[in-house]
Design a protein around this motif. Structure first.
Motif, PDB file in Angstrom:
ATOM      1  N   GLN A 541      36.690  12.860 -21.377  1.00 30.79           N
ATOM      2  CA  GLN A 541      37.493  11.794 -21.812  1.00 30.79           C
ATOM      3  C   GLN A 541      36.773  10.514 -22.034  1.00 30.79           C
ATOM      4  O   GLN A 541      35.745  10.141 -21.320  1.00 30.79           O
ATOM      5  CB  GLN A 541      38.679  11.336 -21.079  1.00 30.79           C
ATOM      6  CG  GLN A 541      39.840  12.726 -20.741  1.00 30.79           C
ATOM      7  CD  GLN A 541      40.872  12.491 -19.972  1.00 30.79           C
ATOM      8  OE1 GLN A 541      41.103  12.958 -19.046  1.00 30.79           O
ATOM      9  NE2 GLN A 541      41.470  11.344 -20.206  1.00 30.79           N
ATOM     10  N   ASP A 542      37.155   9.492 -22.919  1.00 31.76           N
ATOM     11  CA  ASP A 542      36.671   8.082 -22.816  1.00 31.76           C
ATOM     12  C   ASP A 542      37.558   7.490 -23.721  1.00 31.76           C
ATOM     13  O   ASP A 542      38.334   7.994 -24.735  1.00 31.76           O
ATOM     14  CB  ASP A 542      35.305   8.178 -23.704  1.00 31.76           C
ATOM     15  CG  ASP A 542      34.691   6.645 -23.521  1.00 31.76           C
ATOM     16  OD1 ASP A 542      35.175   6.071 -22.228  1.00 31.76           O
ATOM     17  OD2 ASP A 542      34.108   6.105 -24.328  1.00 31.76           O
ATOM     18  N   ALA A 548      35.680  15.915 -25.757  1.00 31.60           N
ATOM     19  CA  ALA A 548      35.270  17.313 -25.862  1.00 31.60           C
ATOM     20  C   ALA A 548      36.095  18.406 -24.937  1.00 31.60           C
ATOM     21  O   ALA A 548      36.541  17.714 -23.972  1.00 31.60           O
ATOM     22  CB  ALA A 548      33.703  17.148 -25.489  1.00 31.60           C
ATOM     23  N   LEU A 549      36.135  19.516 -25.213  1.00 38.02           N
ATOM     24  CA  LEU A 549      36.834  20.518 -24.268  1.00 38.02           C
ATOM     25  C   LEU A 549      36.220  21.810 -24.578  1.00 38.02           C
ATOM     26  O   LEU A 549      36.375  22.348 -25.887  1.00 38.02           O
ATOM     27  CB  LEU A 549      38.203  20.448 -24.813  1.00 38.02           C
ATOM     28  CG  LEU A 549      39.190  21.594 -23.737  1.00 38.02           C
ATOM     29  CD1 LEU A 549      39.349  21.084 -22.538  1.00 38.02           C
ATOM     30  CD2 LEU A 549      40.727  21.692 -24.440  1.00 38.02           C
ATOM     31  N   ARG A 553      28.551  25.480 -21.768  1.00 37.11           N
ATOM     32  CA  ARG A 553      27.515  25.536 -22.954  1.00 37.11           C
ATOM     33  C   ARG A 553      28.302  25.045 -24.156  1.00 37.11           C
ATOM     34  O   ARG A 553      27.331  24.372 -24.957  1.00 37.11           O
ATOM     35  CB  ARG A 553      27.475  27.217 -22.907  1.00 37.11           C
ATOM     36  CG  ARG A 553      26.463  27.440 -24.173  1.00 37.11           C
ATOM     37  CD  ARG A 553      26.315  28.994 -24.221  1.00 37.11           C
ATOM     38  NE  ARG A 553      25.267  29.352 -25.352  1.00 37.11           N
ATOM     39  CZ  ARG A 553      24.910  30.937 -25.542  1.00 37.11           C
ATOM     40  NH1 ARG A 553      25.172  31.579 -24.639  1.00 37.11           N
ATOM     41  NH2 ARG A 553      24.125  30.799 -26.601  1.00 37.11           N
ATOM     42  N   GLU A 554      29.508  25.309 -24.519  1.00 39.59           N
ATOM     43  CA  GLU A 554      30.067  24.660 -25.885  1.00 39.59           C
ATOM     44  C   GLU A 554      30.028  23.355 -25.758  1.00 39.59           C
ATOM     45  O   GLU A 554      29.636  22.720 -26.973  1.00 39.59           O
ATOM     46  CB  GLU A 554      31.528  25.259 -25.833  1.00 39.59           C
ATOM     47  CG  GLU A 554      31.828  26.609 -25.981  1.00 39.59           C
ATOM     48  CD  GLU A 554      33.115  27.244 -25.817  1.00 39.59           C
ATOM     49  OE1 GLU A 554      33.386  28.139 -26.319  1.00 39.59           O
ATOM     50  OE2 GLU A 554      33.885  26.468 -25.217  1.00 39.59           O
ATOM     51  N   VAL A 579      29.669  10.886 -25.248  1.00 37.43           N
ATOM     52  CA  VAL A 579      30.410   9.521 -25.229  1.00 37.43           C
ATOM     53  C   VAL A 579      30.031   8.483 -26.252  1.00 37.43           C
ATOM     54  O   VAL A 579      30.822   7.780 -26.828  1.00 37.43           O
ATOM     55  CB  VAL A 579      30.337   8.978 -23.636  1.00 37.43           C
ATOM     56  CG1 VAL A 579      30.844   7.535 -23.544  1.00 37.43           C
ATOM     57  CG2 VAL A 579      31.014   9.947 -22.799  1.00 37.43           C
ATOM     58  N   GLU A 580      28.665   8.471 -26.501  1.00 41.31           N
ATOM     59  CA  GLU A 580      28.172   7.461 -27.501  1.00 41.31           C
ATOM     60  C   GLU A 580      28.543   7.780 -28.767  1.00 41.31           C
ATOM     61  O   GLU A 580      29.015   7.054 -29.707  1.00 41.31           O
ATOM     62  CB  GLU A 580      26.654   7.363 -27.357  1.00 41.31           C
ATOM     63  CG  GLU A 580      26.212   6.664 -26.035  1.00 41.31           C
ATOM     64  CD  GLU A 580      24.797   6.569 -25.985  1.00 41.31           C
ATOM     65  OE1 GLU A 580      23.918   7.493 -26.610  1.00 41.31           O
ATOM     66  OE2 GLU A 580      24.314   5.772 -25.336  1.00 41.31           O
ATOM     67  N   GLN A 581      28.728   9.069 -29.289  1.00 36.79           N
ATOM     68  CA  GLN A 581      29.223   9.472 -30.432  1.00 36.79           C
ATOM     69  C   GLN A 581      30.587   9.141 -30.573  1.00 36.79           C
ATOM     70  O   GLN A 581      31.085   8.647 -31.762  1.00 36.79           O
ATOM     71  CB  GLN A 581      29.135  10.936 -30.774  1.00 36.79           C
ATOM     72  CG  GLN A 581      27.545  11.387 -30.906  1.00 36.79           C
ATOM     73  CD  GLN A 581      27.384  12.976 -30.505  1.00 36.79           C
ATOM     74  OE1 GLN A 581      28.300  13.673 -30.548  1.00 36.79           O
ATOM     75  NE2 GLN A 581      26.259  13.268 -30.158  1.00 36.79           N
ATOM     76  N   GLY A 582      31.453   9.417 -29.610  1.00 37.79           N
ATOM     77  CA  GLY A 582      32.927   8.939 -29.778  1.00 37.79           C
ATOM     78  C   GLY A 582      32.940   7.521 -29.651  1.00 37.79           C
ATOM     79  O   GLY A 582      33.920   6.922 -30.619  1.00 37.79           O
TER      80      GLY A 582
END
Length: 596
Positions: A541-542, A548-549, A553-554, A579-582
């Protein structure tokens, strides 16, 4: 005898404290070392190693019982104030004034240290730029995230330009992004100002960035040297082996770590297990332990050497001992037909601020589910709603088939909770704490006595020990024991390993693996990204949103699907990338005309 390049020179240093048992506690036991100026130097070791005691003596806050200690070529015993006038020291719990703003805290510490007015403007501007706090000068310190508080604490420590900076575990409880920023600041100070820094840390990747590392345990100095030279001690003993198909890597890790006559250490990573073979172990016995599994050699790292030194040094009854729990490679007892936790479109607002924004996920019985995110991401708020400690603003939350809007009390009776900070009664003994919390969970009479006795034995606790005087790893073990007294179906763990060393973390996760194998569902928040590898699935979360969930590996693959490498992509890098992409997407979406 003097060394012109030494900024700290200790010879046969000793410090003894009284202990609750009446036996003397040798916090620093005949240590001699030389720390060079202009370097970044690390002190590493488990709880009770003596790191904090050594730093406090170097800061002139504790007096050695014997030996000599010179800091900045000053006898710190004879002239502690002369040393304190030239150093800066940031303890583990730095005293920020939470009702004061960022700038007000800087002003206060500048006043306390007598920093001249004409020096402050330039110094403050540089510190605020380095820490990226210039935008938050009016924000109260109590309203900052954990990472921002640590950066403000460092800035306040540096309001004057010291000749030596002492930092006691500055990144405890801080997320990987904030840790990276803290270390950028430290390295910048060393390079630009030739500042000498001594830092104690529980993170081996941080110690690897230092020029010199001192390994301590039980008041003794086990080794010293450059990180690469220390890592050489594990050469030829480090391997990686894939977990059997359909078996969680943590189950294989548990089997290996239980074979402590053969295996020194084992940790899961990328669907495989990295392990260290005991140098005295019989090769055929190791092959028999692994069966049909095919181990491959891997490069040795500082943490491998660190774990080897601790295992070989620990006493039979040392502070690093941990309970052994039977493990197998059988699948965990799960019932995937019906999730034990169902979250749909969950929202939590505090006034106009949205802490959690429309998140959804399920958790299966017997699953280990990790909630990850930077400080201030909303994961603790999510966690508290799942525990029934905080009502949701909107959305649906079902725990063990109970709607938490109407049945929070019934749900809480079937769950266990371990908070981030030690929340038991420090003046009570271990047995008294367990008896009290067992009663709070509804246990009575013979049943309560049986559960207290069984839990003390399971967790290897000393029943008469005073809880507040226990080392950090034992406090964490006691807190988890209290949360499991009533045999809950779900166990919530809020950053339970924050501030404890790698050896204690291994023991903790060995217990968690056994619980999951018995069908207990585990929900955990953590800032140690290596711990995400123990989880069946993780959520990142951010800013209150789900980024992401999936399985570890995923999630690693989501971070960089083009250059993804199962063996080379670590969870720390994946977390930072996601986190940086989000944040980049959020920034682009807020700019008119920008594309996501």
């Amino acid at each position: 005898m003097r060394d012109s390049d030494a900024i700290v020179l200790a010879q046969q240093l000793r410090k003894v404290f009284d202990s609750p048992t009446g036996e003397p506690l040798h916090a620093i036991d005949d240590i001699s070392l030389t720390v060079r100026r202009g370097r970044l130097t690390a002190l590493v070791g488990p709880d009770g190693a003596g790191k904090t005691t050594l730093l406090r003596m170097a800061a002139g806050l504790l007096r050695p019982d014997s030996g000599s200690l010179h800091v900045l070529d000053i006898d710190v015993v004879a002239h502690p104030q002369a040393v304190q006038d030239r150093i800066s020291y940031m303890p583990q719990r730095f005293g920020l004034y939470e009702d004061l703003g960022v700038q007000e805290n800087l002003d206060l510490y500048a006043d306390l240290h007598g920093v001249p007015r004409d020096v402050r403007r330039e110094r403050f501007a540089r510190l605020l730029e380095m820490t990226d706090l210039a935008r938050f000068t009016d924000r109260p310190a109590g309203k900052l995230s954990g990472g921002m508080k640590q950066k403000l604490g460092l800035a306040c420590t540096l309001v004057r330009s010291p000749d030596l900076l002492l930092l006691d575990e500055p990144s405890v409880g801080v997320d990987p992004l904030s840790r990276r920023e803290l270390w950028k600041i430290l390295q910048q100070l060393v390079e630009d100002e030739q500042l000498s820094v001594i830092v104690s840390t529980a993170y081996m990747d941080e110690a690897e960035r230092c020029a010199q590392v001192y390994v301590m345990n039980q008041g003794k100095l086990l080794a010293e040297g450059e990180p690469a030279a220390l890592a050489e001690r594990a050469r030829g003993l480090t391997f990686v082996v894939p977990a059997p198909q359909g078996t969680p890597a943590r189950d294989l890790q548990a089997r290996l770590i239980d074979a402590d006559a053969l295996i020194i250490d084992a940790v899961p990573k990328g669907g495989a297990v990295r392990f260290i073979r005991d140098p005295e172990a019989d090769a055929q016995a190791v092959d028999a332990l692994l069966g049909d599994l095919d181990p491959q050699s891997r490069p040795e790292e500082l943490e491998d050497a660190f774990m080897m030194m601790l295992r070989l040094h620990q006493d039979d009854d040392g502070a690093v001992a941990h309970p052994h729990v039977a493990a197998s490679l059988s699948p965990a007892k799960t019932d995937n037909d019906k999730p034990v936790i169902v979250v749909r479109d969950l929202v939590r607002k505090f006034g106009d601020f949205t802490a959690v924004s429309h998140i959804s996920f399920d958790v299966a019985r017997g699953e280990i589910f990790g909630l990850l995110g930077p400080n201030g991401a909303g994961k603790t708020t999510t966690f508290r709603m799942l525990c029934g400690l905080l009502p949701a603003s909107s959305g649906h939350l079902d725990v063990l088939g109970l709607d938490l809007r109407t049945a929070r009390a019934q749900a809480r009776a079937r769950i266990g909770y371990v908070s981030q900070k030690f929340a038991l009664y420090e003046n009570l003994s271990v047995r008294e704490n367990l008896a009290f919390f067992g009663g709070a969970y509804g246990l009575r009479g013979q049943r309560l006595q049986q559960r207290v006795a069984a839990t003390i034995e399971q967790f290897g606790l000393a029943p008469k020990a005073i809880s507040g005087l226990l080392p950090g790893g034992y406090k964490q073990r006691l807190a988890m024991a209290a949360g499991l007294l009533h045999e809950p179906e779900i166990l919530f763990l809020d950053e339970p390993t924050s501030g404890i060393d790698p050896l204690a973390r291994r023991a903790f996760w060995r217990t968690i693996t056994a619980l999951a194998q018995d069908g207990v569902t585990i929900i955990i928040t953590t800032h140690f990204m290596e711990e995400a590898e123990y989880c069946d699935r993780i959520a990142i979360q951010d800013a209150g949103k789900m980024l992401a969930l999936g399985t570890p590996r995923e999630v690693r693959q989501q971070a960089d699907p083009v250059r993804y490498d199962e063996a080379g992509t670590d969870m720390n890098s994946a977390f930072i990338a996601i986190v940086e992409q989000g944040r980049a997407r959020a920034t682009n979406s807020s700019v008119p005309g920008a594309t996501a």
